[in-house]
Design a protein around this motif. Sequence first.
Motif, PDB file in Angstrom:
ATOM      1  N   ASP A   1      28.060  42.281  62.282  1.00 18.65           N
ATOM      2  CA  ASP A   1      28.203  42.793  60.906  1.00 18.65           C
ATOM      3  C   ASP A   1      29.464  42.246  60.249  1.00 18.65           C
ATOM      4  O   ASP A   1      29.463  41.866  59.078  1.00 18.65           O
ATOM      5  N   TYR A   2      30.547  42.224  61.017  1.00 20.73           N
ATOM      6  CA  TYR A   2      31.834  41.741  60.500  1.00 20.73           C
ATOM      7  C   TYR A   2      31.750  40.271  60.114  1.00 20.73           C
ATOM      8  O   TYR A   2      32.261  39.863  59.069  1.00 20.73           O
ATOM      9  N   ALA A   3      31.091  39.479  60.955  1.00 17.39           N
ATOM     10  CA  ALA A   3      31.024  38.040  60.712  1.00 17.39           C
ATOM     11  C   ALA A   3      30.014  37.664  59.635  1.00 17.39           C
ATOM     12  O   ALA A   3      30.094  36.580  59.056  1.00 17.39           O
ATOM     13  N   ARG A   4      29.076  38.555  59.335  1.00 12.96           N
ATOM     14  CA  ARG A   4      28.022  38.260  58.360  1.00 12.96           C
ATOM     15  C   ARG A   4      28.393  38.663  56.933  1.00 12.96           C
ATOM     16  O   ARG A   4      27.911  38.072  55.967  1.00 12.96           O
ATOM     17  N   GLU A   5      29.206  39.708  56.793  1.00  9.46           N
ATOM     18  CA  GLU A   5      29.425  40.314  55.481  1.00  9.46           C
ATOM     19  C   GLU A   5      30.142  39.384  54.507  1.00  9.46           C
ATOM     20  O   GLU A   5      31.133  38.754  54.844  1.00  9.46           O
ATOM     21  N   ARG A   6      29.649  39.296  53.284  1.00 16.10           N
ATOM     22  CA  ARG A   6      30.339  38.550  52.231  1.00 16.10           C
ATOM     23  C   ARG A   6      30.358  39.292  50.898  1.00 16.10           C
ATOM     24  O   ARG A   6      31.217  39.045  50.062  1.00 16.10           O
TER      25      ARG A   6
ATOM     26  N   ALA B   1      35.590  34.603  52.554  1.00 15.25           N
ATOM     27  CA  ALA B   1      36.015  35.705  53.427  1.00 15.25           C
ATOM     28  C   ALA B   1      35.163  35.730  54.691  1.00 15.25           C
ATOM     29  O   ALA B   1      35.671  35.941  55.798  1.00 15.25           O
ATOM     30  N   ARG B   2      33.877  35.506  54.535  1.00 20.04           N
ATOM     31  CA  ARG B   2      33.001  35.489  55.707  1.00 20.04           C
ATOM     32  C   ARG B   2      33.388  34.367  56.665  1.00 20.04           C
ATOM     33  O   ARG B   2      33.386  34.557  57.886  1.00 20.04           O
ATOM     34  N   ILE B   3      33.735  33.214  56.126  1.00 13.53           N
ATOM     35  CA  ILE B   3      34.171  32.103  56.978  1.00 13.53           C
ATOM     36  C   ILE B   3      35.411  32.494  57.771  1.00 13.53           C
ATOM     37  O   ILE B   3      35.512  32.232  58.973  1.00 13.53           O
ATOM     38  N   ARG B   4      36.377  33.139  57.105  1.00 17.33           N
ATOM     39  CA  ARG B   4      37.590  33.568  57.821  1.00 17.33           C
ATOM     40  C   ARG B   4      37.241  34.531  58.949  1.00 17.33           C
ATOM     41  O   ARG B   4      37.805  34.452  60.053  1.00 17.33           O
ATOM     42  N   HIS B   5      36.328  35.433  58.697  1.00 13.06           N
ATOM     43  CA  HIS B   5      35.947  36.409  59.719  1.00 13.06           C
ATOM     44  C   HIS B   5      35.195  35.741  60.867  1.00 13.06           C
ATOM     45  O   HIS B   5      35.396  36.091  62.031  1.00 13.06           O
ATOM     46  N   GLN B   6      34.338  34.788  60.543  1.00 12.36           N
ATOM     47  CA  GLN B   6      33.647  34.051  61.602  1.00 12.36           C
ATOM     48  C   GLN B   6      34.645  33.326  62.498  1.00 12.36           C
ATOM     49  O   GLN B   6      34.505  33.315  63.727  1.00 12.36           O
ATOM     50  N   GLN B   7      35.651  32.743  61.881  1.00 14.01           N
ATOM     51  CA  GLN B   7      36.665  32.029  62.654  1.00 14.01           C
ATOM     52  C   GLN B   7      37.431  32.990  63.555  1.00 14.01           C
ATOM     53  O   GLN B   7      37.745  32.665  64.714  1.00 14.01           O
ATOM     54  N   GLN B   8      37.728  34.184  63.053  1.00 13.27           N
ATOM     55  CA  GLN B   8      38.392  35.197  63.875  1.00 13.27           C
ATOM     56  C   GLN B   8      37.549  35.543  65.103  1.00 13.27           C
ATOM     57  O   GLN B   8      38.067  35.625  66.226  1.00 13.27           O
ATOM     58  N   VAL B   9      36.258  35.754  64.882  1.00 12.75           N
ATOM     59  CA  VAL B   9      35.372  36.164  65.971  1.00 12.75           C
ATOM     60  C   VAL B   9      35.213  35.040  66.990  1.00 12.75           C
ATOM     61  O   VAL B   9      35.215  35.281  68.207  1.00 12.75           O
ATOM     62  N   ILE B  10      35.082  33.798  66.520  1.00 12.76           N
ATOM     63  CA  ILE B  10      34.968  32.663  67.441  1.00 12.76           C
ATOM     64  C   ILE B  10      36.190  32.588  68.346  1.00 12.76           C
ATOM     65  O   ILE B  10      36.077  32.420  69.564  1.00 12.76           O
ATOM     66  N   LYS B  11      37.371  32.714  67.769  1.00 11.86           N
ATOM     67  CA  LYS B  11      38.594  32.647  68.560  1.00 11.86           C
ATOM     68  C   LYS B  11      38.666  33.816  69.549  1.00 11.86           C
ATOM     69  O   LYS B  11      39.073  33.644  70.703  1.00 11.86           O
ATOM     70  N   ALA B  12      38.249  35.000  69.109  1.00 12.71           N
ATOM     71  CA  ALA B  12      38.281  36.174  69.988  1.00 12.71           C
ATOM     72  C   ALA B  12      37.330  36.011  71.159  1.00 12.71           C
ATOM     73  O   ALA B  12      37.648  36.377  72.298  1.00 12.71           O
ATOM     74  N   ILE B  13      36.152  35.451  70.915  1.00 16.26           N
ATOM     75  CA  ILE B  13      35.188  35.211  71.996  1.00 16.26           C
ATOM     76  C   ILE B  13      35.757  34.206  72.994  1.00 16.26           C
ATOM     77  O   ILE B  13      35.671  34.390  74.213  1.00 16.26           O
ATOM     78  N   LEU B  14      36.333  33.131  72.473  1.00 16.21           N
ATOM     79  CA  LEU B  14      36.893  32.102  73.353  1.00 16.21           C
ATOM     80  C   LEU B  14      37.987  32.680  74.242  1.00 16.21           C
ATOM     81  O   LEU B  14      38.015  32.444  75.456  1.00 16.21           O
ATOM     82  N   ASN B  15      38.888  33.455  73.649  1.00 18.25           N
ATOM     83  CA  ASN B  15      39.981  34.035  74.431  1.00 18.25           C
ATOM     84  C   ASN B  15      39.475  35.042  75.461  1.00 18.25           C
ATOM     85  O   ASN B  15      39.945  35.083  76.600  1.00 18.25           O
ATOM     86  N   LYS B  16      38.494  35.846  75.062  1.00 18.90           N
ATOM     87  CA  LYS B  16      37.973  36.861  75.996  1.00 18.90           C
ATOM     88  C   LYS B  16      37.217  36.201  77.141  1.00 18.90           C
ATOM     89  O   LYS B  16      37.324  36.619  78.308  1.00 18.90           O
ATOM     90  N   ALA B  17      36.459  35.150  76.838  1.00 20.21           N
ATOM     91  CA  ALA B  17      35.689  34.466  77.876  1.00 20.21           C
ATOM     92  C   ALA B  17      36.594  33.820  78.913  1.00 20.21           C
ATOM     93  O   ALA B  17      36.234  33.724  80.092  1.00 20.21           O
ATOM     94  N   ALA B  18      37.776  33.361  78.479  1.00 22.81           N
ATOM     95  CA  ALA B  18      38.697  32.677  79.387  1.00 22.81           C
ATOM     96  C   ALA B  18      39.714  33.619  80.014  1.00 22.81           C
ATOM     97  O   ALA B  18      40.576  33.189  80.772  1.00 22.81           O
ATOM     98  N   SER B  19      39.602  34.908  79.710  1.00 31.93           N
ATOM     99  CA  SER B  19      40.589  35.866  80.205  1.00 31.93           C
ATOM    100  C   SER B  19      40.336  36.211  81.661  1.00 31.93           C
ATOM    101  O   SER B  19      39.223  36.073  82.183  1.00 31.93           O
TER     102      SER B  19
END
Length: 316
Positions: free
Chosen positions: A196-201, A210-228
């Motif tokens: 929902d966060y990544a889709r909303e505009r 704004a949606r692009i910024r949120h998508q970028q946030q989520v991508i980075k969060a997934i990458l960091n969590k996957a490598a944690s």
Amino acid sequence: MAASLVVIIGGSMLGVSLWLRSVTGEVKRVDAFSEVPEADRPQKAEGAKGAMNFLLLGSDTRDPENQGGSRSDTIIVLHLDKNRSKAQMVSIPRDTWVFVPKSKNGQYGNTNAKINAAYAWGGVPLTVQTVERFTGVRIDHVAIVDFSGFREIVDALGGVEIDVTESFTSTHSLNPDGKRRFEKGVQTMDGAAALDYARERYAFKDGDFARIRHQQQVIKAILNKAASGGTLANPARLNSFLHATADSVTVDGTLNIFDMAMELRNLRGDDLSFFTSPTKGTGMMGSESVVLADDDKIKPFYDALREDQPLPAPTK
């Protein structure tokens, strides 16, 4: 990347390798390039040999051959430098007004349109043609992420941490009433909330930006969590994450996922730089509201990407 880290950490190298190869064998494939005329494709700059460019598409369908009106809501050019030490992600707003080449069946294209029309008119091959013509950057590989599968990926990680910069209400939520409230501040989101966060505009004055910024946030969060360590040290969670990813992603037929994972094993979220393709903002083309590319900035911006050089400062 998480897969490759497990191999590096240790355990039975043969057993782990066979397990990872079995997971990557689940990933669906699409012919992304055979319909793209080689004569029309940009060539790699001499100094960028060894660098690699991915076209990342977020779609509302898992079927890459579906051309019945489905459009790519997310379009990202991911550039990996030749040393595999840095990555640059350039989001192209889906409403960017560009020239779309003629589709293979000749019924569509050969006209200016929103860039995401290319996927509806000619699937992945026409999207590759359109993005290459617009950017001058040669695409080496393609990955398509299904939005419904995106939710499963986040849930398999146990959620991701996102810093919400302003409170807002999503009116196109997966919740039964179609609404979800996001309060300002750091919060852990499950898959449905992250989607929902990544889709909303519509809740923002600058809409798709704004949606692009949120998508970028989520991508980075997934990458960091996957490598944690929390993911890598938890076999059940790691297994769920890898299978959810394999089930949600389609890649081109030439990509060796296992070898690529090994090459990218040292990348982290902090090694990613996020950009938005240079624009002049929004405008009208006839009755359509579109995003207007900044022609003066487009060429030097993508020339830097093509030549494996640092990109100019991020631009809306």
